[in-house]
Design a protein around this motif. Structure first.
Motif, PDB file in Angstrom:
ATOM      1  N   ARG A  39       8.824   5.406   0.446  1.00 40.28           N
ATOM      2  CA  ARG A  39       8.017   4.305  -0.076  1.00 40.28           C
ATOM      3  C   ARG A  39       8.043   4.248  -1.602  1.00 40.28           C
ATOM      4  NH1 ARG A  39       2.585   3.376   2.737  1.00 40.28           N
ATOM      5  NH2 ARG A  39       2.749   4.840   4.461  1.00 40.28           N
ATOM      6  N   PHE A  40       8.086   5.415  -2.219  1.00 44.96           N
ATOM      7  CA  PHE A  40       8.272   5.437  -3.670  1.00 44.96           C
ATOM      8  C   PHE A  40       9.577   4.744  -4.023  1.00 44.96           C
ATOM      9  CE2 PHE A  40       5.576   9.411  -4.934  1.00 44.96           C
ATOM     10  CZ  PHE A  40       4.495   8.582  -5.181  1.00 44.96           C
ATOM     11  N   GLN A  41      10.617   5.118  -3.276  1.00 42.95           N
ATOM     12  CA  GLN A  41      11.946   4.587  -3.534  1.00 42.95           C
ATOM     13  C   GLN A  41      11.955   3.067  -3.402  1.00 42.95           C
ATOM     14  OE1 GLN A  41      14.375   7.124  -4.361  1.00 42.95           O
ATOM     15  NE2 GLN A  41      14.999   5.222  -5.358  1.00 42.95           N
ATOM     16  N   GLN A  42      11.291   2.610  -2.349  1.00 42.11           N
ATOM     17  CA  GLN A  42      11.221   1.179  -2.064  1.00 42.11           C
ATOM     18  C   GLN A  42      10.491   0.445  -3.191  1.00 42.11           C
ATOM     19  OE1 GLN A  42       9.127   0.553   1.559  1.00 42.11           O
ATOM     20  NE2 GLN A  42       9.800  -1.565   1.814  1.00 42.11           N
ATOM     21  N   GLU A  59       5.261  18.325   0.364  1.00 43.52           N
ATOM     22  CA  GLU A  59       6.139  19.125   1.234  1.00 43.52           C
ATOM     23  C   GLU A  59       5.501  20.479   1.569  1.00 43.52           C
ATOM     24  OE1 GLU A  59      10.406  17.160  -0.135  1.00 43.52           O
ATOM     25  OE2 GLU A  59       9.784  19.094  -0.983  1.00 43.52           O
ATOM     26  N   TYR A  60       4.634  20.949   0.684  1.00 43.13           N
ATOM     27  CA  TYR A  60       3.905  22.179   1.017  1.00 43.13           C
ATOM     28  C   TYR A  60       2.831  21.928   2.063  1.00 43.13           C
ATOM     29  CZ  TYR A  60       6.065  24.816  -2.789  1.00 43.13           C
ATOM     30  OH  TYR A  60       6.952  25.478  -3.576  1.00 43.13           O
ATOM     31  N   GLY A  61       2.449  20.650   2.216  1.00 43.71           N
ATOM     32  CA  GLY A  61       1.449  20.285   3.205  1.00 43.71           C
ATOM     33  C   GLY A  61       0.133  19.906   2.576  1.00 43.71           C
ATOM     34  N   MET A  62      -0.249  18.634   2.760  1.00 46.21           N
ATOM     35  CA  MET A  62      -1.561  18.180   2.307  1.00 46.21           C
ATOM     36  C   MET A  62      -2.389  17.873   3.539  1.00 46.21           C
ATOM     37  SD  MET A  62      -2.594  15.030  -0.256  1.00 46.21           S
ATOM     38  CE  MET A  62      -2.727  13.628   0.850  1.00 46.21           C
ATOM     39  N   PRO A  63      -3.644  18.330   3.572  1.00 44.37           N
ATOM     40  CA  PRO A  63      -4.460  18.033   4.746  1.00 44.37           C
ATOM     41  C   PRO A  63      -4.620  16.535   4.926  1.00 44.37           C
ATOM     42  CG  PRO A  63      -5.834  18.884   2.955  1.00 44.37           C
ATOM     43  CD  PRO A  63      -4.404  19.074   2.547  1.00 44.37           C
ATOM     44  N   SER A  64      -4.881  16.126   6.159  1.00 47.53           N
ATOM     45  CA  SER A  64      -5.252  14.724   6.353  1.00 47.53           C
ATOM     46  C   SER A  64      -6.449  14.472   5.456  1.00 47.53           C
ATOM     47  CB  SER A  64      -5.606  14.462   7.814  1.00 47.53           C
ATOM     48  OG  SER A  64      -6.758  15.194   8.171  1.00 47.53           O
ATOM     49  N   SER A  88       0.834  -1.205   0.000  1.00 49.02           N
ATOM     50  CA  SER A  88       0.000   0.000   0.000  1.00 49.02           C
ATOM     51  C   SER A  88       0.862   1.246   0.000  1.00 49.02           C
ATOM     52  CB  SER A  88      -0.907  -0.001   1.234  1.00 49.02           C
ATOM     53  OG  SER A  88      -1.532  -1.249   1.406  1.00 49.02           O
ATOM     54  N   PRO A  89       1.534   1.514  -1.100  1.00 48.76           N
ATOM     55  CA  PRO A  89       2.558   2.576  -1.102  1.00 48.76           C
ATOM     56  C   PRO A  89       2.013   3.986  -0.921  1.00 48.76           C
ATOM     57  CG  PRO A  89       2.196   1.729  -3.321  1.00 48.76           C
ATOM     58  CD  PRO A  89       1.451   0.828  -2.395  1.00 48.76           C
ATOM     59  N   LEU A  90       0.725   4.176  -1.071  1.00 47.60           N
ATOM     60  CA  LEU A  90       0.192   5.537  -0.978  1.00 47.60           C
ATOM     61  C   LEU A  90      -0.701   5.727   0.246  1.00 47.60           C
ATOM     62  CD1 LEU A  90      -0.710   5.705  -4.757  1.00 47.60           C
ATOM     63  CD2 LEU A  90       1.059   7.093  -3.675  1.00 47.60           C
ATOM     64  N   ALA A  91      -0.824   4.679   1.055  1.00 47.67           N
ATOM     65  CA  ALA A  91      -1.749   4.745   2.189  1.00 47.67           C
ATOM     66  C   ALA A  91      -1.031   5.088   3.490  1.00 47.67           C
ATOM     67  CB  ALA A  91      -2.472   3.412   2.339  1.00 47.67           C
ATOM     68  N   VAL A 122       8.201  12.748   3.683  1.00 44.86           N
ATOM     69  CA  VAL A 122       9.431  11.969   3.902  1.00 44.86           C
ATOM     70  C   VAL A 122       9.131  10.481   3.774  1.00 44.86           C
ATOM     71  CG1 VAL A 122      11.268  11.424   5.534  1.00 44.86           C
ATOM     72  CG2 VAL A 122      10.392  13.780   5.374  1.00 44.86           C
ATOM     73  N   ASP A 123       8.056  10.059   4.448  1.00 45.98           N
ATOM     74  CA  ASP A 123       7.616   8.663   4.363  1.00 45.98           C
ATOM     75  C   ASP A 123       7.263   8.322   2.912  1.00 45.98           C
ATOM     76  OD1 ASP A 123       6.657   6.126   4.797  1.00 45.98           O
ATOM     77  OD2 ASP A 123       5.058   6.706   6.174  1.00 45.98           O
ATOM     78  N   GLN A 124       6.560   9.260   2.247  1.00 44.52           N
ATOM     79  CA  GLN A 124       6.146   9.014   0.859  1.00 44.52           C
ATOM     80  C   GLN A 124       7.351   8.789  -0.050  1.00 44.52           C
ATOM     81  OE1 GLN A 124       2.632   9.063  -0.858  1.00 44.52           O
ATOM     82  NE2 GLN A 124       4.223   7.717  -1.651  1.00 44.52           N
TER      83      GLN A 124
END
Length: 495
Positions: free
Chosen positions: A427-430, A454-459, A386-389, A422-424
């Motif tokens: 996970r992309f890299q992985q 990096e600009y910030g996405m709301p939950s 689940s690379p985007l979750a 950072v996590d994203q």
RNA sequence: GGGUCGUUAACUCAGCCGGUAGAGUAUCUGCCUUUUAAGCAGAGAGUCGCGCGUUCGAGCCGCGCACGACCCA
């Protein structure tokens, strides 16, 4: 060619004969006909065999579907979008010359009719013709009326024929349109905004699939038909649109089957300040409502299997499903080595580097999926697949994600979105490291997407629903090709 | 990609053990002014998916190919 065109030749000769008599074979002066379905009920008060000479004149247009000719009269049925009606033509009413011309008309011709309503002696509302107009002469015979057109290849290749002669086909596609209209209504009513994002993407992302590649000449760059709109829709969350959805085509350059077409229609929707739990509630509400609106009931049968869509729906974690539905020993799931053993025992081949999460998912697909007939949400998907979750707060090895299964098939996929850049990035890299050897998958890092985060996405939480599969379910269609107007087939050889 | 099945008239389908291709609908001609899978009488209509082979002879048997359906990967 010469011999098989016998019927075609006859048709052309008739058409020429009509033209020589001064009949326009393709006229466009008969306009604004009435819908057959709307005038049919108005025949009700008339008694059998009565001809209402003072009554209203009606105008209809459509295709001749059947014809019963007599010496000096004829009955035929005309079909338009809304329905069919019987037409009665008498020589004495329309005149000897007109009647002689009319005798060269065929099943398949598109015609206009004006006349008064009456009922035949068996009570069928019919039009007693005063005026007949040829609108479009048909030069090819339609398939036979009684058995219809059953050859699936012809039905897919020449869908227009399928639509003309098979009413069920027409109904299926009318329902498809209705389903999509209702989904828009449902989401619009809840404040979602419909948007359009690129179908051609420089970096195909948002899913793991092989893309179609194309090339833009002026830009001098390769582009890919999208495999998912996900990363663009989440950029819109970053941009401040808090509830968005898109219904559009995705393209995957993979095999075809009864459940896969290279282009298919996907609904994706995203909501800021919500979690996957909210989306489970929303999905349950939306799909059960759709079923009730479209089929009249939340209980339906799909290919003779009863399915109950009435909420609430069962919710299981993947581990629970493996144990309760898949019959896997619960203690076994605690032991990584035991899981890999089971995978091997079941004959599943894992990619090198695949972890326990991938192993569990494979087991789930093999042992559980097809048994989930009534709607079931499966949650706690391994992070590995689940690379985007978003990771679960208590157990970072799983994500806040669900998939919805109905009739053993995946209908929806949703999760609380990962918004930690950072996590994203990791996970992309992985993901890229794991698929580095498969060039067709094009594992390219979407750096702009990471920059957006990096600009910030709301939950947020987001979901994708395969529209074609949903339509299959609600129209009891066995193949995805039955719910796509023009499914892809190899090119015809003959002719 | 692998397996199974299918491809015969415009449509829906038969075709036996290898012996000159059949039906219904549709079409054409004639009769027929309330039929509705209209009726009656007559007629025409086929590259049996394509190719190669076996055979005195192939729609049928063998091999290959094409397209499709279903199952599997």
């Amino acid at each position: 060619m010469e011999t098989t065109s016998n019927l075609l030749k006859q048709r052309r000769e008739k058409a020429e004969a009509l033209a020589q008599e001064g009949v326009k074979l393709f006229s466009n002066t008969f306009t604004a006909p009435q819908a057959i379905a709307e005038i049919l009920p108005q025949g009700e008060p008339l008694s059998a065999e009565s001809h209402d000479e003072s009554g209203t004149t009606y105008r209809i247009a459509g295709r001749i579907m059947s014809m019963r000719k007599f010496g000096k009269a004829a009955f035929f049925h005309v079909q338009d979008t809304s329905g069919r009606i019987q037409i009665y033509v008498r020589r004495d009413t329309i005149g000897t010359e007109n009647f002689a011309l009319f005798k060269k008309w065929d099943v398949g011709d598109i015609v206009g009719v004006e006349g008064k309503l009456f009922k035949t002696k068996v009570g069928e509302t019919s039009i007693d013709t005063r005026t007949l107009v040829m609108i479009s002469k048909s030069l090819r015979p339609l398939p036979e009326k009684f058995h219809g057109l059953t050859d699936v290849e012809t039905r897919y290749r020449q869908r227009y024929l399928d639509l003309i002669v098979n009413p069920e086909t027409k109904e299926t596609f009318q329902k498809r349109v209705e389903i999509i209209r209702l989904i828009r209504e449902f989401l619009n009513n809840r404040g979602y905004m419909e948007v359009e994002t690129p179908m051609m993407q420089p970096v195909p992302g948002g899913a793991t699939a092989k893309p179609f590649k194309t090339h833009h000449n002026a830009l001098g760059m390769d582009l890919f038909l999208r495999i998912a709109p996900e990363l663009y829709l989440k950029r819109l969350l970053v941009g401040g649109f808090e509830k968005v959805f898109e219904i559009n085509r995705n393209f995957r350059n993979e095999g075809l089957s009864t459940r896969h077409n290279p282009e298919f229609t996907m609904l994706e929707f995203y909501q800021a300040y919500a979690t996957y739990h909210d989306l489970m509630d929303l999905t349950e509400e939306m799909v059960s409502w759709l079923a009730a609106e479209v089929t009249g009931s939340m209980e339906l049968t799909y290919q003779d299997i009863p399915v109950n869509l009435a909420p609430p729906w069962r919710r299981l974690t993947m581990d629970e499903a493996l144990v309760q539905v898949g019959g896997v020993d619960a203690s076994l799931l605690e032991n990584e080595a035991a899981i890999f053993n089971l995978v091997e025992e079941k004959g599943i081949q894992l990619q090198p580097g695949a972890g326990v999460g991938k192993a569990k998912t494979e087991l789930f697909e093999l042992l559980v999926e097809e048994k989930l007939i009534d709607p079931t949400f499966i949650t706690s998907y391994p992070t590995e697949v689940s690379p985007l979750a978003r990771r679960n707060e208590e157990d970072p090895s799983v994500t806040d994600r669900f998939e919805l299964f109905i009739t053993g098939r995946e209908i929806a996929n949703a999760f609380s979105e990962l918004n930690d850049p950072v996590d994203q990035l990791q996970r992309f890299q992985q993901q890229i490291d794991q698929r580095g050897d498969d060039e067709e998958i094009h594992p390219v890092l979407d750096q702009d997407y990471v920059r957006a985060l990096e600009y910030g996405m709301p939950s947020a939480a987001g979901e994708g629903i395969g529209i074609d599969r949903l339509v299959m379910l609600l129209t009891d269609s066995p193949s995805i090709r039955d719910v796509i107007l023009f499914p892809h087939l190899k090119p015809e050889v003959k002719e």
